[in-house]
Design a protein around this motif. Sequence first.
Motif, PDB file in Angstrom:
ATOM      1  N   GLN A   2     -10.408 -18.072  -5.482  1.00 36.60           N
ATOM      2  CA  GLN A   2     -10.143 -16.639  -5.497  1.00 36.60           C
ATOM      3  C   GLN A   2      -9.321 -16.184  -4.296  1.00 36.60           C
ATOM      4  N   HIS A   3      -9.198 -17.028  -3.287  1.00 33.28           N
ATOM      5  CA  HIS A   3      -8.489 -16.626  -2.074  1.00 33.28           C
ATOM      6  C   HIS A   3      -6.980 -16.735  -2.311  1.00 33.28           C
ATOM      7  N   ARG A   4      -6.376 -15.596  -2.636  1.00 39.62           N
ATOM      8  CA  ARG A   4      -4.934 -15.541  -2.923  1.00 39.62           C
ATOM      9  C   ARG A   4      -4.346 -14.448  -2.045  1.00 39.62           C
ATOM     10  N   PRO A   5      -4.022 -14.782  -0.796  1.00 44.19           N
ATOM     11  CA  PRO A   5      -3.640 -13.750   0.186  1.00 44.19           C
ATOM     12  C   PRO A   5      -2.410 -12.944  -0.191  1.00 44.19           C
ATOM     13  N   VAL A   6      -1.409 -13.575  -0.800  1.00 44.69           N
ATOM     14  CA  VAL A   6      -0.190 -12.833  -1.155  1.00 44.69           C
ATOM     15  C   VAL A   6      -0.507 -11.773  -2.206  1.00 44.69           C
ATOM     16  N   LEU A   7      -1.302 -12.153  -3.210  1.00 42.22           N
ATOM     17  CA  LEU A   7      -1.692 -11.194  -4.246  1.00 42.22           C
ATOM     18  C   LEU A   7      -2.551 -10.080  -3.636  1.00 42.22           C
ATOM     19  N   ALA A   8      -3.471 -10.449  -2.752  1.00 44.39           N
ATOM     20  CA  ALA A   8      -4.326  -9.454  -2.111  1.00 44.39           C
ATOM     21  C   ALA A   8      -3.499  -8.454  -1.315  1.00 44.39           C
ATOM     22  N   LEU A   9      -2.530  -8.946  -0.558  1.00 48.09           N
ATOM     23  CA  LEU A   9      -1.679  -8.066   0.240  1.00 48.09           C
ATOM     24  C   LEU A   9      -0.824  -7.162  -0.644  1.00 48.09           C
ATOM     25  N   THR A  10      -0.342  -7.709  -1.764  1.00 44.65           N
ATOM     26  CA  THR A  10       0.481  -6.923  -2.687  1.00 44.65           C
ATOM     27  C   THR A  10      -0.333  -5.778  -3.291  1.00 44.65           C
ATOM     28  N   ILE A  11      -1.547  -6.100  -3.733  1.00 45.60           N
ATOM     29  CA  ILE A  11      -2.412  -5.071  -4.317  1.00 45.60           C
ATOM     30  C   ILE A  11      -2.743  -4.004  -3.276  1.00 45.60           C
ATOM     31  N   ARG A  12      -3.039  -4.454  -2.061  1.00 48.04           N
ATOM     32  CA  ARG A  12      -3.375  -3.520  -0.985  1.00 48.04           C
ATOM     33  C   ARG A  12      -2.186  -2.620  -0.650  1.00 48.04           C
ATOM     34  N   PHE A  13      -0.980  -3.183  -0.725  1.00 45.98           N
ATOM     35  CA  PHE A  13       0.233  -2.407  -0.475  1.00 45.98           C
ATOM     36  C   PHE A  13       0.326  -1.246  -1.463  1.00 45.98           C
ATOM     37  N   PHE A  14       0.131  -1.528  -2.737  1.00 45.76           N
ATOM     38  CA  PHE A  14       0.229  -0.478  -3.747  1.00 45.76           C
ATOM     39  C   PHE A  14      -0.951   0.499  -3.660  1.00 45.76           C
ATOM     40  N   ALA A  15      -2.103   0.028  -3.174  1.00 41.77           N
ATOM     41  CA  ALA A  15      -3.215   0.948  -2.921  1.00 41.77           C
ATOM     42  C   ALA A  15      -2.816   1.975  -1.863  1.00 41.77           C
ATOM     43  N   GLY A  16      -2.136   1.504  -0.824  1.00 38.03           N
ATOM     44  CA  GLY A  16      -1.666   2.409   0.223  1.00 38.03           C
ATOM     45  C   GLY A  16      -0.656   3.417  -0.293  1.00 38.03           C
ATOM     46  N   VAL A  17       0.232   2.954  -1.172  1.00 41.40           N
ATOM     47  CA  VAL A  17       1.218   3.861  -1.778  1.00 41.40           C
ATOM     48  C   VAL A  17       0.496   4.946  -2.581  1.00 41.40           C
ATOM     49  N   ALA A  18      -0.502   4.539  -3.368  1.00 43.42           N
ATOM     50  CA  ALA A  18      -1.223   5.503  -4.208  1.00 43.42           C
ATOM     51  C   ALA A  18      -1.950   6.544  -3.361  1.00 43.42           C
ATOM     52  N   LEU A  19      -2.623   6.095  -2.300  1.00 43.01           N
ATOM     53  CA  LEU A  19      -3.395   7.030  -1.480  1.00 43.01           C
ATOM     54  C   LEU A  19      -2.488   7.937  -0.646  1.00 43.01           C
ATOM     55  N   ALA A  20      -1.364   7.388  -0.162  1.00 43.73           N
ATOM     56  CA  ALA A  20      -0.396   8.236   0.553  1.00 43.73           C
ATOM     57  C   ALA A  20       0.200   9.275  -0.393  1.00 43.73           C
ATOM     58  N   THR A  21       0.428   8.871  -1.639  1.00 39.55           N
ATOM     59  CA  THR A  21       0.945   9.806  -2.644  1.00 39.55           C
ATOM     60  C   THR A  21      -0.063  10.903  -2.928  1.00 39.55           C
ATOM     61  N   MET A  22      -1.335  10.531  -2.995  1.00 43.08           N
ATOM     62  CA  MET A  22      -2.386  11.535  -3.212  1.00 43.08           C
ATOM     63  C   MET A  22      -2.372  12.591  -2.106  1.00 43.08           C
ATOM     64  N   LEU A  23      -2.290  12.150  -0.844  1.00 42.07           N
ATOM     65  CA  LEU A  23      -2.290  13.105   0.269  1.00 42.07           C
ATOM     66  C   LEU A  23      -1.025  13.963   0.273  1.00 42.07           C
ATOM     67  N   MET A  24       0.094  13.360  -0.127  1.00 44.48           N
ATOM     68  CA  MET A  24       1.328  14.138  -0.245  1.00 44.48           C
ATOM     69  C   MET A  24       1.152  15.239  -1.299  1.00 44.48           C
ATOM     70  N   LEU A  25       0.520  14.901  -2.429  1.00 47.00           N
ATOM     71  CA  LEU A  25       0.309  15.885  -3.493  1.00 47.00           C
ATOM     72  C   LEU A  25      -0.674  16.970  -3.046  1.00 47.00           C
TER      73      LEU A  25
END
Length: 309
Positions: free
Chosen positions: A15-38
């Motif tokens: 289950q340890h797939r660091p690149v996938l984990a970082l990619t998912i976390r990146f898009f999580a940050g985009v979503a939450l930053a977008t929420m605060l912008m809205l």
Amino acid sequence: MPQSANPTVHLPDAQHRPVLALTIRFFAGVALATMLMLVKLGKTRGIDLTHMLLARQGLTIPILLGWLAMRGQIHTMRTERIGSHAFRAGTGTIGMVLNFAAPTLLPLAVATTLSFTSPMFAVVLSALLLREHVGRWRWLAATLGFVGVALVADPFHATVPMFGALVAIGGAFMVALISIQIRDLTKTEDSVAIVTWFAIFATPVLLIASLFSDWNYGIGDVLVMLGIGVAGVTGQLLLTASLRFGPVSTVIIMDYMALIWATSYGWLIFDNLPPASLWLGAPIVILAGGIIVWREQKLAKQRNEAALR
């Protein structure tokens, strides 16, 4: 928002797939930053804060219950700790109010940077509430982080509204407190179920509060509120999903990317660049968070090695 106060996740090698984990976390940050912008955009359009909070929480219930049903995990909603969920919902609602109010009072980049103080508060609360041993490295990091906050707030030149700074710091404190509550709840409860119970308890309270303000909105306002709800739930799900493929210590670096998104949104949408004090204090706050993560990772490694002896 950094999640370093979360418990360490130990993953099988498969289950340890660091690149996938970082990619998912990146898009999580985009979503939450977008929420605060809205949220900030909604405030400029005259949308009441309680209505935006209700949109954030109200949409969580059908989306997360649907998510659990799709995965055949609806049974994880069963709990014998309903009181703990209710208490977590109370503190969570206060934290959410503060964290939604912060970007309406401050430039997005400043509000985001001040939210990075949550790991520093977690260090202090772990020592005071959990009686955990906190070594010199983590105390140093916490102190360094608060120095960075003082530089960002720049109280002597008033470049940042002090009330807004206090609201943002209060929100970060509540996130740290909630992280300790969640650390306890995750010993027996599913992480998505914890978020769903929070929404179930908080939504009726927010609904009552929202009735004290006029709901006379146009289609554009409704779309903003829907966007807040969808972006918030998406960010929460992606944060959880990232931890399936990598521990907090691996993925948390992506949380600091939120500063880039916040700065970009502030410039492109609100024609608002953060004050110069941010660029002096933000690297110190981020460095302090990095030290805490590094130390947490090292301590977790030492505990694992000791357990194998």
